[in-house]
Design a protein around this motif. Sequence first.
Motif, PDB file in Angstrom:
ATOM      1  N   ILE A 105       1.243  -1.508   0.199  1.00 27.04           N
ATOM      2  CA  ILE A 105       0.088   0.156  -0.198  1.00 27.04           C
ATOM      3  C   ILE A 105       0.657   1.074  -0.354  1.00 27.04           C
ATOM      4  CG2 ILE A 105      -1.825   1.124   1.351  1.00 27.04           C
ATOM      5  CD1 ILE A 105      -2.975  -1.229   2.370  1.00 27.04           C
ATOM      6  N   ARG A 106       1.692   1.304   0.665  1.00 26.51           N
ATOM      7  CA  ARG A 106       2.772   2.383   1.036  1.00 26.51           C
ATOM      8  C   ARG A 106       3.350   3.026  -0.540  1.00 26.51           C
ATOM      9  NH1 ARG A 106       6.939   4.029   6.117  1.00 26.51           N
ATOM     10  NH2 ARG A 106       8.583   5.541   3.915  1.00 26.51           N
ATOM     11  N   GLU A 107       3.600   2.114  -1.297  1.00 25.77           N
ATOM     12  CA  GLU A 107       4.342   1.987  -3.116  1.00 25.77           C
ATOM     13  C   GLU A 107       3.453   2.347  -3.698  1.00 25.77           C
ATOM     14  OE1 GLU A 107       7.660  -1.207  -3.436  1.00 25.77           O
ATOM     15  OE2 GLU A 107       5.710  -2.212  -3.112  1.00 25.77           O
ATOM     16  N   MET A 108       2.176   2.834  -3.251  1.00 24.61           N
ATOM     17  CA  MET A 108       1.591   3.368  -3.963  1.00 24.61           C
ATOM     18  C   MET A 108       0.886   4.912  -4.374  1.00 24.61           C
ATOM     19  SD  MET A 108      -2.165   0.327  -3.217  1.00 24.61           S
ATOM     20  CE  MET A 108      -3.361   2.068  -4.481  1.00 24.61           C
ATOM     21  N   ASN A 109       0.879   4.792  -5.664  1.00 24.00           N
ATOM     22  CA  ASN A 109       0.651   6.376  -5.938  1.00 24.00           C
ATOM     23  C   ASN A 109       0.278   7.040  -4.431  1.00 24.00           C
ATOM     24  OD1 ASN A 109      -0.687   8.523  -7.110  1.00 24.00           O
ATOM     25  ND2 ASN A 109       0.873   8.362  -8.966  1.00 24.00           N
ATOM     26  N   PRO A 110       0.176   8.000  -4.313  1.00 27.22           N
ATOM     27  CA  PRO A 110      -0.569   8.330  -3.542  1.00 27.22           C
ATOM     28  C   PRO A 110      -1.966   8.902  -3.691  1.00 27.22           C
ATOM     29  CG  PRO A 110       1.296   9.549  -2.797  1.00 27.22           C
ATOM     30  CD  PRO A 110       1.706   9.324  -4.262  1.00 27.22           C
ATOM     31  N   ILE A 111      -2.369   9.787  -4.986  1.00 28.63           N
ATOM     32  CA  ILE A 111      -3.118  10.253  -5.703  1.00 28.63           C
ATOM     33  C   ILE A 111      -4.517   8.864  -5.531  1.00 28.63           C
ATOM     34  CG2 ILE A 111      -4.810  11.326  -7.397  1.00 28.63           C
ATOM     35  CD1 ILE A 111      -2.187  12.610  -8.257  1.00 28.63           C
ATOM     36  N   VAL A 112      -3.715   7.459  -6.630  1.00 32.80           N
ATOM     37  CA  VAL A 112      -4.564   6.695  -6.177  1.00 32.80           C
ATOM     38  C   VAL A 112      -4.778   6.381  -4.552  1.00 32.80           C
ATOM     39  CG1 VAL A 112      -4.013   4.388  -7.197  1.00 32.80           C
ATOM     40  CG2 VAL A 112      -3.861   5.674  -8.117  1.00 32.80           C
ATOM     41  N   LEU A 113      -4.336   5.825  -3.992  1.00 27.77           N
ATOM     42  CA  LEU A 113      -4.239   5.980  -2.339  1.00 27.77           C
ATOM     43  C   LEU A 113      -5.346   6.201  -1.861  1.00 27.77           C
ATOM     44  CD1 LEU A 113      -3.382   3.841  -0.461  1.00 27.77           C
ATOM     45  CD2 LEU A 113      -1.820   5.395   0.156  1.00 27.77           C
ATOM     46  N   GLY A 114      -5.150   7.593  -1.979  1.00 23.12           N
ATOM     47  CA  GLY A 114      -6.149   8.659  -1.429  1.00 23.12           C
ATOM     48  C   GLY A 114      -8.083   8.259  -1.914  1.00 23.12           C
ATOM     49  N   LEU A 115      -8.116   8.158  -3.268  1.00 26.55           N
ATOM     50  CA  LEU A 115      -9.621   7.396  -4.209  1.00 26.55           C
ATOM     51  C   LEU A 115      -9.440   6.648  -2.853  1.00 26.55           C
ATOM     52  CD1 LEU A 115      -8.339   8.810  -7.031  1.00 26.55           C
ATOM     53  CD2 LEU A 115      -9.996   9.967  -5.735  1.00 26.55           C
ATOM     54  N   LEU A 116      -8.592   5.163  -3.178  1.00 31.78           N
ATOM     55  CA  LEU A 116      -8.669   4.222  -2.588  1.00 31.78           C
ATOM     56  C   LEU A 116     -10.129   4.030  -0.966  1.00 31.78           C
ATOM     57  CD1 LEU A 116      -6.577   1.523  -4.429  1.00 31.78           C
ATOM     58  CD2 LEU A 116      -9.395   1.590  -4.621  1.00 31.78           C
ATOM     59  N   SER A 117      -8.872   5.026  -0.467  1.00 31.21           N
ATOM     60  CA  SER A 117      -8.758   4.742   1.032  1.00 31.21           C
ATOM     61  C   SER A 117     -10.067   5.945   1.355  1.00 31.21           C
ATOM     62  CB  SER A 117      -7.769   6.007   1.527  1.00 31.21           C
ATOM     63  OG  SER A 117      -7.124   5.398   1.681  1.00 31.21           O
ATOM     64  N   LEU A 118     -10.604   6.754   0.795  1.00 33.01           N
ATOM     65  CA  LEU A 118     -12.218   7.044   1.037  1.00 33.01           C
ATOM     66  C   LEU A 118     -13.061   6.076   0.358  1.00 33.01           C
ATOM     67  CD1 LEU A 118     -13.791   9.811   0.530  1.00 33.01           C
ATOM     68  CD2 LEU A 118     -13.126  10.054  -1.392  1.00 33.01           C
ATOM     69  N   ILE A 119     -12.660   5.321  -1.052  1.00 36.42           N
ATOM     70  CA  ILE A 119     -13.787   4.674  -0.950  1.00 36.42           C
ATOM     71  C   ILE A 119     -14.213   3.827  -0.207  1.00 36.42           C
ATOM     72  CG2 ILE A 119     -14.374   2.633  -2.868  1.00 36.42           C
ATOM     73  CD1 ILE A 119     -12.887   4.192  -5.175  1.00 36.42           C
ATOM     74  N   VAL A 120     -13.077   3.317   0.376  1.00 35.96           N
ATOM     75  CA  VAL A 120     -13.130   2.624   1.451  1.00 35.96           C
ATOM     76  C   VAL A 120     -14.137   3.398   2.670  1.00 35.96           C
ATOM     77  CG1 VAL A 120     -11.996   0.572   3.250  1.00 35.96           C
ATOM     78  CG2 VAL A 120     -10.824   1.490   0.539  1.00 35.96           C
ATOM     79  N   VAL A 121     -13.172   4.337   3.040  1.00 36.70           N
ATOM     80  CA  VAL A 121     -13.634   4.867   4.103  1.00 36.70           C
ATOM     81  C   VAL A 121     -15.608   4.783   4.090  1.00 36.70           C
ATOM     82  CG1 VAL A 121     -13.971   7.134   5.345  1.00 36.70           C
ATOM     83  CG2 VAL A 121     -11.843   5.894   5.262  1.00 36.70           C
ATOM     84  N   SER A 122     -16.376   5.342   2.894  1.00 31.77           N
ATOM     85  CA  SER A 122     -17.421   5.522   2.600  1.00 31.77           C
ATOM     86  C   SER A 122     -18.349   4.129   2.736  1.00 31.77           C
ATOM     87  CB  SER A 122     -17.414   6.378   1.071  1.00 31.77           C
ATOM     88  OG  SER A 122     -16.895   7.166   1.089  1.00 31.77           O
ATOM     89  N   ILE A 123     -17.740   3.396   1.879  1.00 34.17           N
ATOM     90  CA  ILE A 123     -18.058   1.606   2.263  1.00 34.17           C
ATOM     91  C   ILE A 123     -18.572   1.360   4.025  1.00 34.17           C
ATOM     92  CG2 ILE A 123     -18.405  -0.952   2.189  1.00 34.17           C
ATOM     93  CD1 ILE A 123     -16.937   0.210  -0.734  1.00 34.17           C
ATOM     94  N   ILE A 124     -17.056   1.449   4.739  1.00 36.78           N
ATOM     95  CA  ILE A 124     -17.582   1.095   5.862  1.00 36.78           C
ATOM     96  C   ILE A 124     -18.544   2.532   6.652  1.00 36.78           C
ATOM     97  CG2 ILE A 124     -16.048   1.199   7.858  1.00 36.78           C
ATOM     98  CD1 ILE A 124     -13.770   0.510   6.513  1.00 36.78           C
TER      99      ILE A 124
END
Length: 398
Positions: A105-124
């Motif tokens: 996860i740390r290796e991922m692009n910060p923008i992609v990581l931010g979008l994925l985090s937002l999606i995960v938080v929204s679902i949870i």
Amino acid sequence: MFQNQTFTSRYFNGVSAVPEDGTVLVHGQTIQFSSADTNHKISLSQFTEFIRTHNGCKLVLLPDEIKESPILEIFCTKDESKLLEKIWIQNKKSQSHSSAFFYSIREMNPIVLGLLSLIVVSIIGFFYFKGLEVVTNFIPLSMDKSLGDSVQVKMETGFDACDSKATDRFFSEALKQIVPKDSKHQFNVSVIGSAVPNAFALSNGKIYFFSGLLNEAKSQEEVLGVLAHEIAHIEKRHHMRNLVKAGGTSLAISLVIGPGLGNMEFLETFTEIGSTILVLKFSRDFETEADITSLDYLKSKNISTDGLLSFFKRMEEMENGENESEGTEDVVSAKDESSTARKITDFLNTHPATKERMKTLESLIQKGKKGTIKKIVSDTTWKEVQSTCLDLKKSDSK
């Protein structure tokens, strides 16, 4: 991969604030720090944290929880720092499956990581708040009564009641007509002497109408519509559902923030939220649900549904200053001007008459039968209902 590459560096031992200046030899996955007095050979995987800086990078040796951690600072180019971090991450990923997941996860692009985090938080968050709705089903109705009883005591010490035989007769008959047959609540209505054209319900089945609403009502059907709306709030347990939602939100925030709230501050925060919710402003979703449910109540008993829409339209006009009522100041009692009453009436502005809400009501009313019953008491009784608080004020002035 680095092969016997040397960089200028300095080493903080975690005890002294003065660093040791020296050099670092990077060979594969091993780092060797040398100075005039020290010689350390450390594997990259032993460092718990890697931090890139404007002039190189910093490698933290120990978790900074118990004591200050030794830090190795390496001066290098940006590209060299990125390559060194990549080697460090590969070492950390090989330690365990959980480490592999975390550092991937740390290796991922910060923008992609931010979008994925937002999606995960929204679902949870979605399923979390849906779960809070389910929680209410396991709370007994006796809790709703206790909640409402505690508020009722406070409310009735801050207002003058204007109940009369006429109001008792009107609301008694209205409740018989509107309350669902399978209701598990005991309903009771009281009139409060206040020029505020409003009404609100407590979770124990107690409903309050401000005299301003009765004085300004154009017909019985308007009051019936508002009453059905307040009954819907109680039947749908909006008080308890909102309390559970507020408490769950507070809990979620505290878990995200961590122990920063202190030993007892969370309990104090929860208590404060709970006491505020006792006389709550209903959310837009609850208001919409109450509107829809109240129309169902009215239609099932062939009572006109136009009154609710008419009332909220007039409230919207009053809020916009288009239809200010004359003479309402004569109805305001001295007690209503007291600080306690003022705070509560200001807080109980719970029914915003928005244009969206009007459109929803109009659409719902047009569907199916509209109801024909507009009166449940005689015109004489209705006039007494509207003048009850006025008569009380006149008698008090004598």
